[in-house]
Every structure is written in structure tokens, then in C-alpha cells.
Design a protein around this motif. Structure first.
Motif, PDB file in Angstrom:
ATOM      1  N   TYR A 117      32.241 -17.680  23.502  1.00 36.20           N
ATOM      2  CA  TYR A 117      32.300 -18.653  22.650  1.00 36.20           C
ATOM      3  C   TYR A 117      32.966 -19.228  23.686  1.00 36.20           C
ATOM      4  N   ARG A 167      30.273 -12.705  20.934  1.00 34.37           N
ATOM      5  CA  ARG A 167      29.758 -12.263  19.974  1.00 34.37           C
ATOM      6  C   ARG A 167      29.921 -13.883  18.661  1.00 34.37           C
ATOM      7  N   PRO A 209      28.474 -20.912  21.448  1.00 35.86           N
ATOM      8  CA  PRO A 209      28.251 -19.853  22.588  1.00 35.86           C
ATOM      9  C   PRO A 209      28.160 -20.629  24.146  1.00 35.86           C
ATOM     10  N   GLY A 212      23.571 -15.512  20.020  1.00 35.96           N
ATOM     11  CA  GLY A 212      23.507 -14.447  20.632  1.00 35.96           C
ATOM     12  C   GLY A 212      24.536 -13.533  21.210  1.00 35.96           C
ATOM     13  N   ASN A 213      24.862 -12.667  21.626  1.00 34.89           N
ATOM     14  CA  ASN A 213      25.945 -12.282  23.181  1.00 34.89           C
ATOM     15  C   ASN A 213      26.396 -13.305  24.335  1.00 34.89           C
ATOM     16  N   ASN A 270      25.775 -19.341  16.523  1.00 36.15           N
ATOM     17  CA  ASN A 270      25.270 -18.043  16.999  1.00 36.15           C
ATOM     18  C   ASN A 270      24.294 -17.849  17.888  1.00 36.15           C
ATOM     19  N   SER A 275      30.328 -13.610  15.223  1.00 40.19           N
ATOM     20  CA  SER A 275      31.157 -12.854  14.454  1.00 40.19           C
ATOM     21  C   SER A 275      32.182 -12.203  15.097  1.00 40.19           C
ATOM     22  N   LYS A 297      34.038  -6.131  24.592  1.00 36.06           N
ATOM     23  CA  LYS A 297      32.491  -5.626  23.655  1.00 36.06           C
ATOM     24  C   LYS A 297      33.378  -4.465  22.765  1.00 36.06           C
TER      25      LYS A 297
END
Length: 306
Positions: free
Chosen positions: A28, A146, A23, A165-166, A163, A148, A270
Motif C-alpha cells: 500500500y 492491507r 492499494p 484487498g491484500n 481498501n 488495516s 503479513k
């Protein structure tokens, strides 16, 4: 989640010449040891990235860059004001640099950045090499905001994705070329005006060859057509809007109801991913004010619409 065990495993993996999804505050990144031919090659292969497109090299702080680049007064001013943060500098390469030539696309310049996200800063503090780290997506696609998103693009091709976070900022860093008269090569959340104010000089407008990421014509593509400045005439098409004046409709996606351009930037990728996942065939985009972060948003949308 990020803990001591994950940290140790990630550092070991990076030392062994592997890549990791990490991140940062912008988007990312797909990180590998910038001094390792093996790691840099992996980044290009996994991303299917054109070899003419150099990578941004990420460092912990100013003390760690002297071996690789030649500093100048413009850099020192901007570093003091904006780093760590969402800004990338193009500097002349030091002849003693250990950066793999593939990472710089064989140029005599290097793109460097000092990311702000605490996960990547922790890793950079504890390793003795910088990280070559483009966005963790397939070349010319939407950047991931993200963990994901990273997994979606690469599945098991990457062993470690942390991970964090955003991504707060949600679009890539501002790139400023400092090898001659300072010049913006890619707009970002730090606007041209802020850079001009910090340097107290006018910026160059000259065309530039590809010295940094974000300069290829087609980029940031959601995989469906993007049409700018028009309204859709069918509910099968999505409409990205900005500000209070738009009603709530199923196919309307508002980047910021409060007309906040920073919020809009954070929601851009997003929102485009969400639209694609819901099966819309086209994306129409209302007008976005072309000032401050809006300049960067419009840059990404123009390239996505190519």
C-alpha cells in the motif's frame, strides 16, 4: 470499497494537495500530487521520512512521463516487457519537470513506476499529475499489505484509505538505475536475472549513493529483533520457516509450505506483523533460498535484522 463516489472524493482530495492511502500490487502507498510542494511535504511529515530518501513517482503510462524524465533505450525495453508492474526506474530528470524537488531529494534523477493495481490505475488515468507514493507506513517500519495495516500506523492522520484487498506481491518493487550502466538498487519480485535477460547485458555492481527508496541501512523493521539463519531455543521466540520439512508448532510460521518463493514474498510482511501482534519478543528466520524472489526476501530480512 471502491466505487464512483469514492473515486470522485479521492481525486478531489488529491487535487487539493491532500494525501491518500492507496492499494498497489506491491504494497500500500501513501499518495500525493508529485507536482505539489504541500502534498509532498505532507508525505514526508506523516511518514517521519528522512529528507535524503527520494519518493517513487507513479504514472499511468509512458505518454505521461516525457515532461519529467529523459527516456533511454534500456528503459523502453524494460517498460515494454514489465509495465505496468512491480518495477521502478531511475532516470535523468528533464529540466522542464514539475516534480517538487523534495520528492526527488534534490537529485537530478527521478524514480518512476507504473503500478498495476486497478484502483490506482483508475485514479492515475483521471488526474493530470503523477502521484508521489512511498509505502504507507512510518519510516523504517514494515510496509503495509492491507488497508488495516495503513490505518494501524496512521490512524486518523490520513482522511482517505482505499481498501483494495491484500497486496498480491507483498514486497516493494524492484528498483533499477538506468542513468548509467543498468544496476539494481533494490531487489524485488522481478529478479536481476530477468532484467539481465530483457536487456541482454551484464548489470553494474558498483556501490551507489541513495538514489531510491530501500537503500537506507535499517529498514523493514517489525519493531522486535530479527535473527537470521538460527533456530530459536525458546517458545517465546517466533520462527519463520520455509518449505515442507518443518513441523507445525505454535511458534513456527511457514512463509510457504510448498517452497514457493513468490508465495513466501507475499506472506513476509503479513507474517512479521502477526508475530509482533501475538507478543513474541524475537523473530528467528530459517534459511531462504537466495534466488529469484528469494533475493528480495533476503534483502528485506537483512535490513530488518540491522
Amino acid at each position: 470499497s471502491f466505487n464512483k463516489k469514492v473515486l470522485k472524493k479521492t481525486i478531489k482530495s488529491l487535487k487539493d494537495g491532500n494525501v491518500a492511502g492507496l492499494p498497489t500490487e506491491t504494497v500500500y502507498g501513501l499518495a500525493g500530487n508529485a507536482y505539489s510542494k504541500r502534498a509532498v511535504k505532507k508525505i514526508f511529515t506523516i511518514k517521519k521520512r528522512p529528507k535524503i530518501n527520494p519518493l517513487i513517482i507513479h504514472y499511468y503510462n509512458i505518454n505521461s512521463i516525457k515532461r519529467d524524465v529523459i527516456l533511454n533505450r534500456h528503459f523502453l525495453k524494460l517498460y515494454k516487457k514489465f509495465c505496468p508492474g512491480p518495477i521502478t526506474f531511475i532516470l535523468k530528470k528533464n529540466k522542464h519537470s514539475l516534480i517538487d524537488s523534495l520528492a526527488t531529494a534534490k537529485l537530478n534523477t527521478v524514480a518512476i513506476r507504473f503500478p498495476k493495481h486497478k484502483v490506482v490505475r483508475t485514479i492515475l488515468r483521471l488526474i493530470n499529475f503523477p502521484l508521489a507514493m512511498p509505502s504507507a507506513n512510518l519510516s523504517s517500519n514494515l510496509s503495509p499489505v492491507r488497508a488495516s495495516d495503513v490505518f494501524e500506523d496512521f490512524k486518523n492522520k490520513i482522511k482517505i484509505i482505499i481498501n483494495g484487498g491484500n497486496s498480491k506481491i507483498g514486497i516493494e518493487s524492484t528498483v533499477v538505475d538506468l542513468t548509467n550502466k543498468p544496476k539494481i538498487l533494490r531487489p524485488g519480485i522481478i529478479s536481476p536475472q530477468e532484467i539481465k535477460n530483457a536487456l541482454k547485458i551484464r548489470l553494474s555492481k558498483k556501490k551507489s549513493k541513495i538514489k531510491s527508496p530501500g537503500m537506507l541501512k535499517k529498514h523493514y523493521s517489525p519493531g522486535i529483533p530479527v535473527i537470521l539463519g538460527k533456530k530459536p531455543n525458546s517458545i517465546e521466540h517466533a520462527y519463520i520457516v520455509f518449505g515442507k520439512k518443518y513441523k507445525k508448532k505454535n511458534n513456527y510460521f511457514n512463509l510457504s509450505k510448498n517452497a514457493d518463493l513468490k508465495e513466501a514474498a507475499a506472506n513476509l510482511y503479513k507474517t512479521m506483523r502477526k508475530i509482533k501482534k501475538r507478543g513474541y519478543k524475537k523473530i528467528f528466520v530459517s534459511e531462504i533460498p537466495n534466488l529469484g524472489p528469494g533475493i528480495a526476501i533476503n534483502d528485506r530480512l537483512t535490513k530488518a535484522s540491522k
